[in-house]
Each structure stands twice: as C-alpha cells, then as structure tokens.
Design a protein around this motif. Structure first.
Motif, PDB file in Angstrom:
ATOM      1  N   MET A  84      32.564   6.533  -7.931  1.00 53.93           N
ATOM      2  CA  MET A  84      31.447   6.212  -8.799  1.00 53.93           C
ATOM      3  C   MET A  84      30.702   4.989  -8.273  1.00 53.93           C
ATOM      4  N   LEU A  85      31.448   4.006  -7.722  1.00 57.49           N
ATOM      5  CA  LEU A  85      30.794   2.806  -7.213  1.00 57.49           C
ATOM      6  C   LEU A  85      29.898   3.124  -6.024  1.00 57.49           C
ATOM      7  N   LYS A  86      30.362   3.992  -5.126  1.00 53.60           N
ATOM      8  CA  LYS A  86      29.535   4.369  -3.985  1.00 53.60           C
ATOM      9  C   LYS A  86      28.258   5.052  -4.452  1.00 53.60           C
ATOM     10  N   LEU A  87      28.380   5.894  -5.445  1.00 54.35           N
ATOM     11  CA  LEU A  87      27.213   6.582  -5.988  1.00 54.35           C
ATOM     12  C   LEU A  87      26.236   5.575  -6.585  1.00 54.35           C
ATOM     13  N   ALA A  88      26.741   4.650  -7.354  1.00 54.58           N
ATOM     14  CA  ALA A  88      25.875   3.661  -7.995  1.00 54.58           C
ATOM     15  C   ALA A  88      25.237   2.725  -6.970  1.00 54.58           C
ATOM     16  N   GLU A  89      26.011   2.305  -5.956  1.00 50.74           N
ATOM     17  CA  GLU A  89      25.482   1.358  -4.968  1.00 50.74           C
ATOM     18  C   GLU A  89      24.453   1.988  -4.054  1.00 50.74           C
ATOM     19  N   ARG A  90      24.723   3.189  -3.607  1.00 46.19           N
ATOM     20  CA  ARG A  90      23.883   3.772  -2.559  1.00 46.19           C
ATOM     21  C   ARG A  90      22.807   4.719  -3.066  1.00 46.19           C
ATOM     22  N   TYR A  91      23.036   5.329  -4.221  1.00 48.81           N
ATOM     23  CA  TYR A  91      22.108   6.364  -4.676  1.00 48.81           C
ATOM     24  C   TYR A  91      21.567   6.101  -6.077  1.00 48.81           C
ATOM     25  N   GLY A  92      21.550   4.860  -6.484  1.00 52.75           N
ATOM     26  CA  GLY A  92      21.053   4.529  -7.816  1.00 52.75           C
ATOM     27  C   GLY A  92      19.583   4.854  -8.004  1.00 52.75           C
ATOM     28  N   ASP A  93      18.838   4.917  -6.917  1.00 53.56           N
ATOM     29  CA  ASP A  93      17.402   5.188  -7.011  1.00 53.56           C
ATOM     30  C   ASP A  93      17.079   6.677  -7.011  1.00 53.56           C
ATOM     31  N   LYS A  94      18.072   7.548  -6.862  1.00 53.71           N
ATOM     32  CA  LYS A  94      17.848   8.997  -6.833  1.00 53.71           C
ATOM     33  C   LYS A  94      17.696   9.535  -8.253  1.00 53.71           C
ATOM     34  N   PRO A  95      17.080  10.707  -8.380  1.00 57.50           N
ATOM     35  CA  PRO A  95      16.951  11.318  -9.718  1.00 57.50           C
ATOM     36  C   PRO A  95      18.314  11.675 -10.296  1.00 57.50           C
ATOM     37  N   VAL A  96      18.415  11.604 -11.609  1.00 56.50           N
ATOM     38  CA  VAL A  96      19.673  11.849 -12.317  1.00 56.50           C
ATOM     39  C   VAL A  96      20.187  13.265 -12.064  1.00 56.50           C
ATOM     40  N   GLU A  97      19.294  14.229 -11.817  1.00 58.86           N
ATOM     41  CA  GLU A  97      19.706  15.610 -11.586  1.00 58.86           C
ATOM     42  C   GLU A  97      20.543  15.750 -10.312  1.00 58.86           C
ATOM     43  N   GLU A  98      20.369  14.848  -9.358  1.00 61.16           N
ATOM     44  CA  GLU A  98      21.093  14.930  -8.097  1.00 61.16           C
ATOM     45  C   GLU A  98      22.472  14.263  -8.168  1.00 61.16           C
ATOM     46  N   PHE A  99      22.756  13.523  -9.192  1.00 55.91           N
ATOM     47  CA  PHE A  99      24.014  12.776  -9.286  1.00 55.91           C
ATOM     48  C   PHE A  99      25.260  13.657  -9.181  1.00 55.91           C
ATOM     49  N   PRO A 100      25.353  14.792  -9.900  1.00 53.97           N
ATOM     50  CA  PRO A 100      26.583  15.589  -9.796  1.00 53.97           C
ATOM     51  C   PRO A 100      26.852  16.064  -8.362  1.00 53.97           C
ATOM     52  N   MET A 101      25.808  16.529  -7.691  1.00 49.82           N
ATOM     53  CA  MET A 101      25.971  17.009  -6.326  1.00 49.82           C
ATOM     54  C   MET A 101      26.363  15.850  -5.390  1.00 49.82           C
ATOM     55  N   LEU A 102      25.712  14.705  -5.521  1.00 44.40           N
ATOM     56  CA  LEU A 102      26.018  13.546  -4.695  1.00 44.40           C
ATOM     57  C   LEU A 102      27.436  13.040  -4.954  1.00 44.40           C
ATOM     58  N   PHE A 103      27.822  12.986  -6.226  1.00 45.75           N
ATOM     59  CA  PHE A 103      29.159  12.526  -6.563  1.00 45.75           C
ATOM     60  C   PHE A 103      30.222  13.450  -5.970  1.00 45.75           C
ATOM     61  N   GLN A 104      29.987  14.747  -6.052  1.00 40.48           N
ATOM     62  CA  GLN A 104      30.936  15.716  -5.502  1.00 40.48           C
ATOM     63  C   GLN A 104      31.080  15.518  -3.995  1.00 40.48           C
ATOM     64  N   ARG A 105      29.980  15.336  -3.275  1.00 39.76           N
ATOM     65  CA  ARG A 105      30.024  15.140  -1.823  1.00 39.76           C
ATOM     66  C   ARG A 105      30.735  13.832  -1.456  1.00 39.76           C
ATOM     67  N   ILE A 106      30.435  12.763  -2.177  1.00 39.66           N
ATOM     68  CA  ILE A 106      31.089  11.471  -1.928  1.00 39.66           C
ATOM     69  C   ILE A 106      32.584  11.596  -2.156  1.00 39.66           C
ATOM     70  N   LEU A 107      32.974  12.255  -3.227  1.00 40.61           N
ATOM     71  CA  LEU A 107      34.388  12.445  -3.538  1.00 40.61           C
ATOM     72  C   LEU A 107      35.098  13.252  -2.449  1.00 40.61           C
ATOM     73  N   GLN A 108      34.484  14.352  -1.990  1.00 43.97           N
ATOM     74  CA  GLN A 108      35.081  15.161  -0.930  1.00 43.97           C
ATOM     75  C   GLN A 108      35.244  14.358   0.362  1.00 43.97           C
ATOM     76  N   ASN A 109      34.205  13.633   0.750  1.00 44.45           N
ATOM     77  CA  ASN A 109      34.266  12.849   1.982  1.00 44.45           C
ATOM     78  C   ASN A 109      35.307  11.736   1.904  1.00 44.45           C
ATOM     79  N   THR A 110      35.424  11.105   0.741  1.00 45.80           N
ATOM     80  CA  THR A 110      36.411  10.046   0.566  1.00 45.80           C
ATOM     81  C   THR A 110      37.820  10.601   0.674  1.00 45.80           C
ATOM     82  N   ILE A 111      38.067  11.751   0.083  1.00 44.99           N
ATOM     83  CA  ILE A 111      39.386  12.382   0.160  1.00 44.99           C
ATOM     84  C   ILE A 111      39.700  12.781   1.598  1.00 44.99           C
ATOM     85  N   ARG A 112      38.722  13.384   2.290  1.00 44.51           N
ATOM     86  CA  ARG A 112      38.941  13.756   3.699  1.00 44.51           C
ATOM     87  C   ARG A 112      39.252  12.526   4.545  1.00 44.51           C
TER      88      ARG A 112
END
Length: 150
Positions: free
Chosen positions: A1-29
């Motif tokens: 959640m912190l990565k999403l807030a720090e790096r993509y706070g300026d993006k539209p709210v509709e993109e948050f679920p997709m961005l969060f999912q990608r960040i989570l997958q990359n962090t786990i990998r």
C-alpha cells in the motif's frame, strides 16, 4: 500500500486496484527470488567444512578459481608484463595521432567499429584502415625491440 501511495498517488482512483495487484505480485516475486539466491549461497557455504577446527574459518579461502587468477603473479611474470606494457606504450606514442586514437578506442576501450567511427568522426572503413596500420606498425616496432607476438 505504501508503494502505491508514494509512487502512484497522482493516478486516477480507477487504476488503483490494477496497480496494487501488480505491485503486490512484483514484491512477492522479488522476495522469493532473493530467498532463492540466499538459500543457494547459504547451502554452498555450509557444505564447506574446515580441515581442522579453526576459529577464523573463512569458506572463501577454500575456493579456488579455474585459472588461479586470484593468486598473485610470480615476480618474474609480473616484471615481464610490466616491461611489455611499457614497450607497447612507448611504441604507441610513436604512432600517428589517428592510428593511435583508433587503436586505443578499438582495442583498449573495447569499442566496436561503429562506435569508434562515431567517436572519431569518420567512416567505419577508415577506422579499420587506421587499426590495421596501427597494429602492423606496433608489431614492427616491438619486433625491432626483440618482442615476438604469438
């Protein structure tokens, strides 16, 4: 959640679920990749055992490289190499400027023909000609001084 807030706070709210999912997958990998590397090296080093019980055992001391390049060179080999380098440097100073430039860029800086041509502001054919002439001149100068190239 912190990565999403720090790096993509300026993006539209509709993109948050997709961005969060990608960040989570990359962090786990990334986590599992790091664990795999750590596990590999831990296993490798733990399989090295000292021959006798020594308090300051360093497993890296037991590893040997293939060409024994980590060992210091013999004094005579080191002296011969430094003398040869000095002869080459002396012979290089006697070359014409363009030949010296082409030779140094191609063989000492390890640039390809196109990059050397761009750096020198000439064609690739000119670079090849300058390099050929330089190598032949250097070989002749070194042969005069008793150095044979194999």
């Amino acid at each position: 959640m912190l990565k999403l807030a720090e790096r993509y706070g300026d993006k539209p709210v509709e993109e948050f679920p997709m961005l969060f999912q990608r960040i989570l997958q990359n962090t786990i990998r990334d986590y599992y990749r790091r664990q795999k590397v750590r596990s590999f090296w831990t296993t490798l080093f733990s399989s090295l055992h000292p021959q006798h019980d020594v308090g300051d055992f360093d497993p890296l001391d037991t590893l040997q490289d293939k060409n024994n390049s980590s060992q210091p060179k013999e004094p005579d080999t080191s002296l011969e190499q430094s003398q040869l380098i000095a002869l080459i440097e002396e012979a290089l100073t006697e070359l014409p400027a363009r030949q010296r430039e082409a030779f140094l860029l191609r063989y000492w800086e390890d640039l390809d023909t196109a990059a050397t041509a761009a750096a020198m502001g000439c064609t690739e054919g000119s670079v090849k000609t300058h390099c050929s002439r330089a190598t032949h001149a250097l070989a002749a100068k070194l042969k005069e001084k008793g150095v044979s190239l194999k």
